[in-house]
Design an enzyme around this catalytic site. Structure first.
Site, PDB file in Angstrom:
ATOM      1  N   ASP A   2       0.828  -1.210   0.000  1.00  0.00           N
ATOM      2  CA  ASP A   2       0.000   0.000   0.000  1.00  0.00           C
ATOM      3  C   ASP A   2       0.866   1.266   0.000  1.00  0.00           C
ATOM      4  O   ASP A   2       2.014   1.249   0.439  1.00  0.00           O
ATOM      5  CB  ASP A   2      -0.904  -0.015   1.245  1.00  0.00           C
ATOM      6  CG  ASP A   2      -2.046   0.984   1.133  1.00  0.00           C
ATOM      7  OD1 ASP A   2      -2.368   1.403   0.005  1.00  0.00           O
ATOM      8  OD2 ASP A   2      -2.608   1.349   2.183  1.00  0.00           O
ATOM      9  N   ASN A  50     -10.881  -2.467  -5.678  1.00  0.00           N
ATOM     10  CA  ASN A  50     -10.089  -1.511  -6.467  1.00  0.00           C
ATOM     11  C   ASN A  50     -10.675  -1.253  -7.860  1.00  0.00           C
ATOM     12  O   ASN A  50     -10.303  -0.277  -8.522  1.00  0.00           O
ATOM     13  CB  ASN A  50      -8.626  -1.969  -6.601  1.00  0.00           C
ATOM     14  CG  ASN A  50      -7.814  -1.847  -5.318  1.00  0.00           C
ATOM     15  OD1 ASN A  50      -6.876  -2.617  -5.082  1.00  0.00           O
ATOM     16  ND2 ASN A  50      -8.151  -0.869  -4.473  1.00  0.00           N
TER      17      ASN A  50
END
Ligand code: IPE
Ligand code: IPE
Ligand code: MG
Length: 264
Positions: free
Chosen positions: A31, A79
């Site tokens: 991330d 996502n």
């Protein structure tokens, strides 16, 4: 030219980690790519691009030090909600990664696998991925598992439906449904128990990753963003891991030194 990863395990590890057991299965929530880029005044995709370099270094390091399975959260089921151009750029990077890394994966005995709704990926990712998964299926040095369009809740829903269908069809009794059967119905069924989860970039959450598998994993969070993460940071995570005492519900005095580090 294809560069091999060959190096003895101990040569790849810093001195202080040489005599410590290596976790069998490491998973990483990669991330912070977007923030890394923003801090540099660059488009988000520049962070994803640099993140691919981190993947290369960490895969290499894990293979060299003897990690048996490395699971990388590359793209979540959620996502897909990102702007189209970012999704497209991520898919292009993924497709490129699978094509460019083929030589290293094959030369280093790595078995490439994927978890997630891979059928949702565009053909230019799905096809080279399927081919490399097939060609590397017999490799046994390390499993590299890419979580692609992956969501742990989605996996659990799918597994529950499969098992319920087996009961409806009379192929299985309800009493047969136990932890082992649920584990074997999940996408991760072929991977060893998860020892260590790393999340980069300072977020303290799981974001729908490996919810079932994480039950007794050690968790390691670092502020380092994924594009800056290299093997030295992985070694920091391993140092933290070795400080932990994995008790699995028991007491310290019940644990022998040898059995305390793996969930088996
Ligand atoms: C991780 O970085 C990559 C993916 C989720 C695909 P992000 O893109 O989430 O970066 P931040 O968290 O917005 O900084
Ligand atoms: C998790 O990161 C997914 C991946 C790293 C692929 P996100 O950036 O999507 O997670 P949230 O939105 O911060 O929870
Ligand atoms: Mg993020």
């Amino acid at each position: 030219m294809v560069v091999g990863f060959s190096m003895t395990r101990s040569a790849a590890l810093p001195d202080d980690l040489r005599d410590t057991p290596v976790p069998a299965h490491v998973a990483i929530i990669m991330d912070g790519n977007g923030r890394w880029a923003r801090e540099r005044g660059l488009p988000r995709v520049a962070g994803h691009r640099e993140g691919a370099e981190s993947v290369r270094d960490v895969v290499r390091a894990c293979r060299q030090i003897g990690v048996r399975a490395l699971t990388l959260f590359a793209f979540s089921a959620q996502n897909w909600q990102r702007p189209d151009d970012e999704v497209q750029a991520l898919m292009e990077l993924l497709g490129r990664y699978v094509i460019e890394e083929r030589g290293e994966i094959m030369d280093n005995g790595i078995r490439l696998t994927a978890i997630g709704e891979v059928e949702r990926l565009p053909g230019f990712v799905r096809q080279p991925l399927a081919m490399l998964m097939d060609d590397s299926a017999k490799n046994s040095e390390m499993a590299l598992c890419l979580a692609l369009s992956y969501g742990a809740r989605e996996d659990l829903v799918r597994a529950v439906r499969d098992l319920a269908q087996q009961v409806v069809d009379g192929k299985r009794a309800i009493e047969q449904i136990d932890e082992q059967l649920i584990s074997s119905a999940l996408w991760t069924h072929e991977l060893p128990p998860l020892d260590l989860l790393i999340r980069t970039s300072g977020e303290l959450r799981i974001s729908n990753f490996l919810l079932w598998e994480l039950a007794y994993s050690e968790l390691y969070f670092t502020d380092v963003s994924w594009p800056d993460f290299r093997r030295a940071h992985l070694f920091d995570a391993l140092r933290a891991y070795h400080q932990r005492e994995r008790r699995f519900g028991r007491t310290s005095s019940q644990l022998s030194d040898d059995s305390s580090k793996t969930d088996e």
